[in-house]
Design an enzyme around this catalytic site. Sequence first.
Site, PDB file in Angstrom:
ATOM      1  N   GLU A 205      42.283 -24.478  79.663  1.00  0.00           N
ATOM      2  CA  GLU A 205      41.055 -24.384  78.879  1.00  0.00           C
ATOM      3  C   GLU A 205      39.806 -24.232  79.738  1.00  0.00           C
ATOM      4  OE1 GLU A 205      41.141 -27.634  76.134  1.00  0.00           O
ATOM      5  OE2 GLU A 205      42.903 -26.857  75.106  1.00  0.00           O
ATOM      6  N   LYS A 340      42.079 -26.996  63.374  1.00  0.00           N
ATOM      7  CA  LYS A 340      42.711 -25.878  64.066  1.00  0.00           C
ATOM      8  C   LYS A 340      43.355 -24.980  63.016  1.00  0.00           C
ATOM      9  CE  LYS A 340      43.800 -28.396  68.344  1.00  0.00           C
ATOM     10  NZ  LYS A 340      44.884 -29.052  69.125  1.00  0.00           N
TER      11      LYS A 340
END
Length: 430
Positions: A205, A340
């Site tokens: 990330e 999500k």
Amino acid sequence: MPYIESILAREVLDSRGNPTVEVEVYTESGAFGRAIVPSGASTGQYEAVELRDGDAQRFLGKGVLQAVKNVIEVIQPELEGYSVLEQTLIDKLLIKLDGTPNKSNLGANAILGVSLACAKAAANYLNLEFYQYVGGVLPKQMPVPMMNVINGGAHASNSVDFQEFMILPTGPTSFKEALRYGAEVFHHLGKILKQKGLPTTVGDEGGYAPDLNSNEEALQIILEAIKSAGYEPGKDIFLGMDVAASEFYDKKLQKYVLASENNKAFSSQELVHYYETLVSKYPIISIEDGLDENDWDGWKYLTQKLGNQIQLVGDDLFVTNTQKLAQGIENKIGNSILIKLNQIGTLTETLETIEMAKKASYTAVISHRSGETEDTTIADLAVATNAGQIKTGSCSRTDRMAKYNQLLRIEDQLVEAPFLGLKTFYNLKK
């Protein structure tokens, strides 16, 4: 009218070089929509199913040709002729077509790709930005970025147990300035790591993944970077952690085993007390997945101890699912939900989950996955729903920066959209 004329799908690659699904929707009016589906590394047990081929001869078994085939051969014939403006109807049809509670038949990656591509085609038809189409007149707030500057756990190969150590720039009055704060701290952090002889390679990330001696050392180094950048911890910038406790929960022992603490095994209550100590020492405002997704008693204790003081985010716990969230609300577990899109699989269900959270005074944090792409849907979603927070990685890797850059564009378009900073955490009492 924007009736669906054809739906195309293909196998493309995500930020880890693994296959994922891209879907394109074409309408009779000429309106067009495209979406790429992300993929997670640490996934919740109750997430909608991401369909993989399992053919070891292709992409080590991670191919998505079956999901692509499902879009073209199963979904397309059923949706041809429907208007892309009928999002709720389309999503209901997709769910019915799959016929399973977890979308394991057609695959959530196939279904979500179609759901989002239809929505984007609708926005294109109406000549609206995606956030305008989804949010209508509601988009009025820019989100606080939760920037993952040190990676550990399943997102990196190092000795840090906790998966993410984040900075939350709450002091500025605009998203643009918040992003600048975060970028400056990220670069100062890199300099400090180099000075300490530590590597500045990054994890999935975009955060650094140094080999540190403890989880607490990560917090200390980040504080040093904040101060080095000229900002005040606990005023300009707060800290957040995604513990991802399910990843180090030992089901046999029913304990949490922290490798960085000499493999010490913690009970749920002991781990909560460990968090209490960290919160008392550092300006931590958010902890995500502090306990295992099935440890509801532990979560209740965590909420009783820290729920008025900091944001307690359920990711694996709630998996963007209204049934799971309703259970949490009823039992007063957590006070925030991570959103999500691919955990649930359709845009409609995602919006329903966000609405449920807000009605219960839970905050909603819009989130990326560790396997991302250039798709910027979540940036628009954060603004469309006034979520107030977005979690989309650090200040490196184009797959992460794409979302931040889209938010900069949106802020310019909205002109007067406020950045609420600390007021975003409206449900904290202390």
